[in-house]
Scaffold this motif. Sequence first.
Motif, PDB file in Angstrom:
ATOM      1  N   LYS A  18       8.352  -8.286   3.391  1.00 50.76           N
ATOM      2  CA  LYS A  18       7.175  -7.725   4.069  1.00 50.76           C
ATOM      3  C   LYS A  18       7.282  -7.915   5.577  1.00 50.76           C
ATOM      4  O   LYS A  18       7.006  -6.989   6.343  1.00 50.76           O
ATOM      5  N   ASN A  19       7.703  -9.097   6.022  1.00 50.78           N
ATOM      6  CA  ASN A  19       7.857  -9.350   7.457  1.00 50.78           C
ATOM      7  C   ASN A  19       8.901  -8.435   8.088  1.00 50.78           C
ATOM      8  O   ASN A  19       8.791  -8.082   9.259  1.00 50.78           O
ATOM      9  N   ALA A  20       9.904  -8.058   7.303  1.00 53.53           N
ATOM     10  CA  ALA A  20      10.947  -7.160   7.796  1.00 53.53           C
ATOM     11  C   ALA A  20      10.491  -5.700   7.778  1.00 53.53           C
ATOM     12  O   ALA A  20      11.182  -4.827   8.300  1.00 53.53           O
ATOM     13  N   GLY A  21       9.339  -5.434   7.161  1.00 53.83           N
ATOM     14  CA  GLY A  21       8.806  -4.076   7.119  1.00 53.83           C
ATOM     15  C   GLY A  21       9.349  -3.227   5.993  1.00 53.83           C
ATOM     16  O   GLY A  21       9.162  -2.019   5.984  1.00 53.83           O
ATOM     17  N   ILE A  22      10.016  -3.844   5.024  1.00 53.18           N
ATOM     18  CA  ILE A  22      10.618  -3.082   3.933  1.00 53.18           C
ATOM     19  C   ILE A  22       9.617  -2.799   2.822  1.00 53.18           C
ATOM     20  O   ILE A  22       9.690  -1.770   2.164  1.00 53.18           O
ATOM     21  N   ILE A  23       8.677  -3.714   2.621  1.00 54.39           N
ATOM     22  CA  ILE A  23       7.630  -3.500   1.618  1.00 54.39           C
ATOM     23  C   ILE A  23       6.273  -3.647   2.270  1.00 54.39           C
ATOM     24  O   ILE A  23       6.145  -4.217   3.363  1.00 54.39           O
ATOM     25  N   LYS A  24       5.267  -3.129   1.591  1.00 53.09           N
ATOM     26  CA  LYS A  24       3.875  -3.272   2.027  1.00 53.09           C
ATOM     27  C   LYS A  24       3.125  -3.974   0.912  1.00 53.09           C
ATOM     28  O   LYS A  24       3.505  -3.881  -0.255  1.00 53.09           O
ATOM     29  N   GLY A  25       2.061  -4.651   1.269  1.00 54.77           N
ATOM     30  CA  GLY A  25       1.223  -5.299   0.272  1.00 54.77           C
ATOM     31  C   GLY A  25      -0.234  -5.041   0.564  1.00 54.77           C
ATOM     32  O   GLY A  25      -0.660  -5.064   1.711  1.00 54.77           O
ATOM     33  N   SER A  26      -0.988  -4.783  -0.499  1.00 51.78           N
ATOM     34  CA  SER A  26      -2.428  -4.596  -0.342  1.00 51.78           C
ATOM     35  C   SER A  26      -3.149  -5.497  -1.337  1.00 51.78           C
ATOM     36  O   SER A  26      -2.697  -5.675  -2.465  1.00 51.78           O
ATOM     37  N   VAL A  27      -4.255  -6.059  -0.887  1.00 50.11           N
ATOM     38  CA  VAL A  27      -5.016  -6.979  -1.726  1.00 50.11           C
ATOM     39  C   VAL A  27      -5.841  -6.173  -2.715  1.00 50.11           C
ATOM     40  O   VAL A  27      -6.554  -5.235  -2.341  1.00 50.11           O
ATOM     41  N   GLU A  28      -5.707  -6.549  -3.986  1.00 52.58           N
ATOM     42  CA  GLU A  28      -6.498  -5.935  -5.058  1.00 52.58           C
ATOM     43  C   GLU A  28      -7.098  -7.070  -5.872  1.00 52.58           C
ATOM     44  O   GLU A  28      -6.434  -7.639  -6.735  1.00 52.58           O
ATOM     45  N   GLY A  29      -8.332  -7.407  -5.563  1.00 54.09           N
ATOM     46  CA  GLY A  29      -8.986  -8.536  -6.224  1.00 54.09           C
ATOM     47  C   GLY A  29      -8.364  -9.827  -5.757  1.00 54.09           C
ATOM     48  O   GLY A  29      -8.319 -10.108  -4.567  1.00 54.09           O
ATOM     49  N   THR A  30      -7.832 -10.602  -6.689  1.00 52.21           N
ATOM     50  CA  THR A  30      -7.187 -11.867  -6.332  1.00 52.21           C
ATOM     51  C   THR A  30      -5.667 -11.724  -6.260  1.00 52.21           C
ATOM     52  O   THR A  30      -4.959 -12.717  -6.093  1.00 52.21           O
ATOM     53  N   SER A  31      -5.156 -10.514  -6.395  1.00 53.96           N
ATOM     54  CA  SER A  31      -3.717 -10.269  -6.388  1.00 53.96           C
ATOM     55  C   SER A  31      -3.315  -9.410  -5.198  1.00 53.96           C
ATOM     56  O   SER A  31      -4.137  -8.732  -4.602  1.00 53.96           O
ATOM     57  N   ILE A  32      -2.028  -9.442  -4.888  1.00 60.66           N
ATOM     58  CA  ILE A  32      -1.473  -8.556  -3.875  1.00 60.66           C
ATOM     59  C   ILE A  32      -0.551  -7.587  -4.577  1.00 60.66           C
ATOM     60  O   ILE A  32       0.349  -7.976  -5.315  1.00 60.66           O
ATOM     61  N   CYS A  33      -0.789  -6.306  -4.360  1.00 62.74           N
ATOM     62  CA  CYS A  33       0.002  -5.242  -4.956  1.00 62.74           C
ATOM     63  C   CYS A  33       1.057  -4.804  -3.939  1.00 62.74           C
ATOM     64  O   CYS A  33       0.721  -4.441  -2.819  1.00 62.74           O
ATOM     65  N   TYR A  34       2.336  -4.857  -4.335  1.00 65.15           N
ATOM     66  CA  TYR A  34       3.438  -4.535  -3.429  1.00 65.15           C
ATOM     67  C   TYR A  34       4.048  -3.183  -3.758  1.00 65.15           C
ATOM     68  O   TYR A  34       4.093  -2.766  -4.916  1.00 65.15           O
ATOM     69  N   CYS A  35       4.541  -2.511  -2.706  1.00 65.05           N
ATOM     70  CA  CYS A  35       5.281  -1.270  -2.881  1.00 65.05           C
ATOM     71  C   CYS A  35       6.266  -1.118  -1.725  1.00 65.05           C
ATOM     72  O   CYS A  35       6.155  -1.796  -0.703  1.00 65.05           O
ATOM     73  N   ILE A  36       7.229  -0.242  -1.893  1.00 64.26           N
ATOM     74  CA  ILE A  36       8.235   0.027  -0.873  1.00 64.26           C
ATOM     75  C   ILE A  36       7.582   0.775   0.290  1.00 64.26           C
ATOM     76  O   ILE A  36       6.784   1.688   0.079  1.00 64.26           O
ATOM     77  N   ASP A  37       7.926   0.407   1.510  1.00 64.97           N
ATOM     78  CA  ASP A  37       7.460   1.131   2.693  1.00 64.97           C
ATOM     79  C   ASP A  37       8.408   2.309   2.912  1.00 64.97           C
ATOM     80  O   ASP A  37       9.578   2.119   3.260  1.00 64.97           O
ATOM     81  N   GLU A  38       7.926   3.505   2.696  1.00 60.83           N
ATOM     82  CA  GLU A  38       8.765   4.703   2.778  1.00 60.83           C
ATOM     83  C   GLU A  38       9.321   4.930   4.179  1.00 60.83           C
ATOM     84  O   GLU A  38      10.408   5.487   4.334  1.00 60.83           O
ATOM     85  N   GLU A  39       8.608   4.505   5.217  1.00 63.15           N
ATOM     86  CA  GLU A  39       9.114   4.644   6.586  1.00 63.15           C
ATOM     87  C   GLU A  39      10.356   3.780   6.795  1.00 63.15           C
ATOM     88  O   GLU A  39      11.296   4.192   7.486  1.00 63.15           O
ATOM     89  N   ALA A  40      10.359   2.599   6.205  1.00 66.13           N
ATOM     90  CA  ALA A  40      11.523   1.717   6.311  1.00 66.13           C
ATOM     91  C   ALA A  40      12.723   2.338   5.626  1.00 66.13           C
ATOM     92  O   ALA A  40      13.840   2.309   6.154  1.00 66.13           O
ATOM     93  N   VAL A  41      12.501   2.921   4.454  1.00 67.46           N
ATOM     94  CA  VAL A  41      13.587   3.565   3.725  1.00 67.46           C
ATOM     95  C   VAL A  41      14.122   4.755   4.524  1.00 67.46           C
ATOM     96  O   VAL A  41      15.333   4.969   4.602  1.00 67.46           O
ATOM     97  N   ALA A  42      13.237   5.500   5.154  1.00 69.51           N
ATOM     98  CA  ALA A  42      13.653   6.638   5.969  1.00 69.51           C
ATOM     99  C   ALA A  42      14.514   6.170   7.146  1.00 69.51           C
ATOM    100  O   ALA A  42      15.519   6.813   7.484  1.00 69.51           O
TER     101      ALA A  42
END
Length: 110
Positions: free
Chosen positions: A65-89
């Motif tokens: 996440k610090n490198a900008g490769i993934i993003k995380g969003s808070v959903e309740g008490t959990s963090i949902c992660y996904c790939i940052d498409e801009e980083a992949v580009a």
Amino acid sequence: MGISKTEHFTDAQNQLATMLKALGHPARVAIIEYLLKVNTCICGDIVNELPLAQPTVSQHLKELKNAGIIKGSVEGTSICYCIDEEAVALLKAYFGNMAATLECNNNNCC
């Protein structure tokens, strides 16, 4: 440890180096592959998928996440992660340009 002298390089070079450094660990590569497979997930899902303890997985997620490769969003008490498409580009453009340059040079370097 010596000084890295990152100020002598462009922002783009420093950003790319940070991303590549974050990808330089097999656990992080496995996390990226898992995220690509499932598209989005919470940390607990990744812990169940890898042979690593939850704090270790969390540390790897933090590095990605610090490198900008993934993003995380808070959903309740959990963090949902996904790939940052801009980083992949950005990575795709860099390695695509590298491959195109090698093709143009017909790999005549050595």
